[in-house]
Write a protein that holds these residues in place. Structure first.
Motif, PDB file in Angstrom:
ATOM      1  N   LYS A 174     -17.853  -3.948  -0.009  1.00  0.00           N
ATOM      2  CA  LYS A 174     -17.904  -3.036   1.134  1.00  0.00           C
ATOM      3  C   LYS A 174     -16.894  -1.906   1.030  1.00  0.00           C
ATOM      4  O   LYS A 174     -17.062  -0.874   1.650  1.00  0.00           O
ATOM      5  N   LYS A 175     -15.828  -2.089   0.262  1.00  0.00           N
ATOM      6  CA  LYS A 175     -14.782  -1.071   0.180  1.00  0.00           C
ATOM      7  C   LYS A 175     -14.850  -0.253  -1.092  1.00  0.00           C
ATOM      8  O   LYS A 175     -14.127   0.708  -1.239  1.00  0.00           O
ATOM      9  N   SER A 176     -15.682  -0.634  -2.013  1.00  0.00           N
ATOM     10  CA  SER A 176     -15.700   0.036  -3.307  1.00  0.00           C
ATOM     11  C   SER A 176     -17.088   0.570  -3.609  1.00  0.00           C
ATOM     12  O   SER A 176     -18.077  -0.086  -3.354  1.00  0.00           O
ATOM     13  N   LEU A 231      -2.350   7.657   4.937  1.00  0.00           N
ATOM     14  CA  LEU A 231      -1.372   6.647   4.568  1.00  0.00           C
ATOM     15  C   LEU A 231      -1.854   5.236   4.885  1.00  0.00           C
ATOM     16  O   LEU A 231      -1.585   4.304   4.151  1.00  0.00           O
ATOM     17  N   THR A 232      -2.582   5.063   5.982  1.00  0.00           N
ATOM     18  CA  THR A 232      -3.053   3.724   6.317  1.00  0.00           C
ATOM     19  C   THR A 232      -4.348   3.379   5.603  1.00  0.00           C
ATOM     20  O   THR A 232      -4.564   2.237   5.228  1.00  0.00           O
ATOM     21  N   ASN A 233      -5.197   4.339   5.400  1.00  0.00           N
ATOM     22  CA  ASN A 233      -6.490   4.058   4.776  1.00  0.00           C
ATOM     23  C   ASN A 233      -6.543   4.445   3.309  1.00  0.00           C
ATOM     24  O   ASN A 233      -7.445   4.045   2.607  1.00  0.00           O
ATOM     25  N   GLY A 234      -5.589   5.224   2.845  1.00  0.00           N
ATOM     26  CA  GLY A 234      -5.609   5.703   1.476  1.00  0.00           C
ATOM     27  C   GLY A 234      -4.951   4.763   0.484  1.00  0.00           C
ATOM     28  O   GLY A 234      -4.834   5.085  -0.670  1.00  0.00           O
ATOM     29  N   GLN A 235      -4.513   3.627   0.940  1.00  0.00           N
ATOM     30  CA  GLN A 235      -3.875   2.679   0.037  1.00  0.00           C
ATOM     31  C   GLN A 235      -4.890   1.653  -0.435  1.00  0.00           C
ATOM     32  O   GLN A 235      -5.838   1.341   0.270  1.00  0.00           O
ATOM     33  N   ILE A 236      -4.640   1.148  -1.601  1.00  0.00           N
ATOM     34  CA  ILE A 236      -5.532   0.143  -2.158  1.00  0.00           C
ATOM     35  C   ILE A 236      -4.672  -0.971  -2.754  1.00  0.00           C
ATOM     36  O   ILE A 236      -3.629  -0.707  -3.337  1.00  0.00           O
ATOM     37  N   SER A 237      -5.087  -2.193  -2.542  1.00  0.00           N
ATOM     38  CA  SER A 237      -4.334  -3.316  -3.112  1.00  0.00           C
ATOM     39  C   SER A 237      -5.067  -3.831  -4.348  1.00  0.00           C
ATOM     40  O   SER A 237      -6.283  -4.005  -4.350  1.00  0.00           O
ATOM     41  N   VAL A 238      -4.290  -4.053  -5.391  1.00  0.00           N
ATOM     42  CA  VAL A 238      -4.825  -4.481  -6.686  1.00  0.00           C
ATOM     43  C   VAL A 238      -4.036  -5.687  -7.151  1.00  0.00           C
ATOM     44  O   VAL A 238      -2.821  -5.740  -6.985  1.00  0.00           O
ATOM     45  N   MET A 239      -4.723  -6.655  -7.716  1.00  0.00           N
ATOM     46  CA  MET A 239      -4.079  -7.854  -8.241  1.00  0.00           C
ATOM     47  C   MET A 239      -4.636  -8.130  -9.619  1.00  0.00           C
ATOM     48  O   MET A 239      -5.818  -7.898  -9.874  1.00  0.00           O
ATOM     49  N   THR A 240      -3.798  -8.617 -10.492  1.00  0.00           N
ATOM     50  CA  THR A 240      -4.266  -9.077 -11.793  1.00  0.00           C
ATOM     51  C   THR A 240      -3.800 -10.515 -11.981  1.00  0.00           C
ATOM     52  O   THR A 240      -2.711 -10.878 -11.517  1.00  0.00           O
TER      53      THR A 240
END
Length: 134
Positions: free
Chosen positions: A105-107, A18-27
């Protein structure tokens, strides 16, 4: 005791997901660089765009209407990001981009393929349903 230990392990793994499995996306439509935009010209907006990206710090940013020099400015201002995308006029650097920036680093970029702009096709799902391009 073993049952409680197993539940604790499951809860720890669930919490980690739950803490590490989230990803933030912006357009964000950065709008192409047009000097006739007067006070909305890119030269006046570019630092605010980068400040906003820094403030929200999403893992992935989708941009629209960016020209090559605008993407380079963003990339140079946000060194932790890289991007994929091509200009629509020549499939390289000319024309507007619909690019995707991502934190290096995250992708992990496993596959990069530019599809380009396709001629719209009718999609028939069920008889009588409205089609997306009508």
């Amino acid at each position: 005791m073993k049952k409680n230990y197993l539940i604790l392990i499951i809860l720890i793994q669930l919490n980690s997901y739950l803490t590490n499995g989230q990803i933030s996306v912006m357009t964000f439509n950065i709008r192409y660089d047009n000097p006739k935009d007067n006070e909305n010209w890119w030269e006046y907006r570019k630092s605010s765009v980068v400040q906003m990206f820094n403030f929200y710090s999403p893992e992935i940013i989708g941009i629209q209407e960016g020209l090559y020099h605008q993407l380079k400015y963003i990339k140079n201002s946000l060194p932790e990001y890289d991007y994929i995308g091509v200009g629509r006029d020549d499939g390289k650097t000319k024309g507007e981009y619909a690019a995707i920036f991502y934190k290096k680093k995250k992708s992990d970029l496993y596959l990069q393929k530019h599809i380009g702009y396709l001629k719209p096709q009718k999609l028939y799902l069920l008889d009588g349903m409205p089609q997306w391009n009508e």
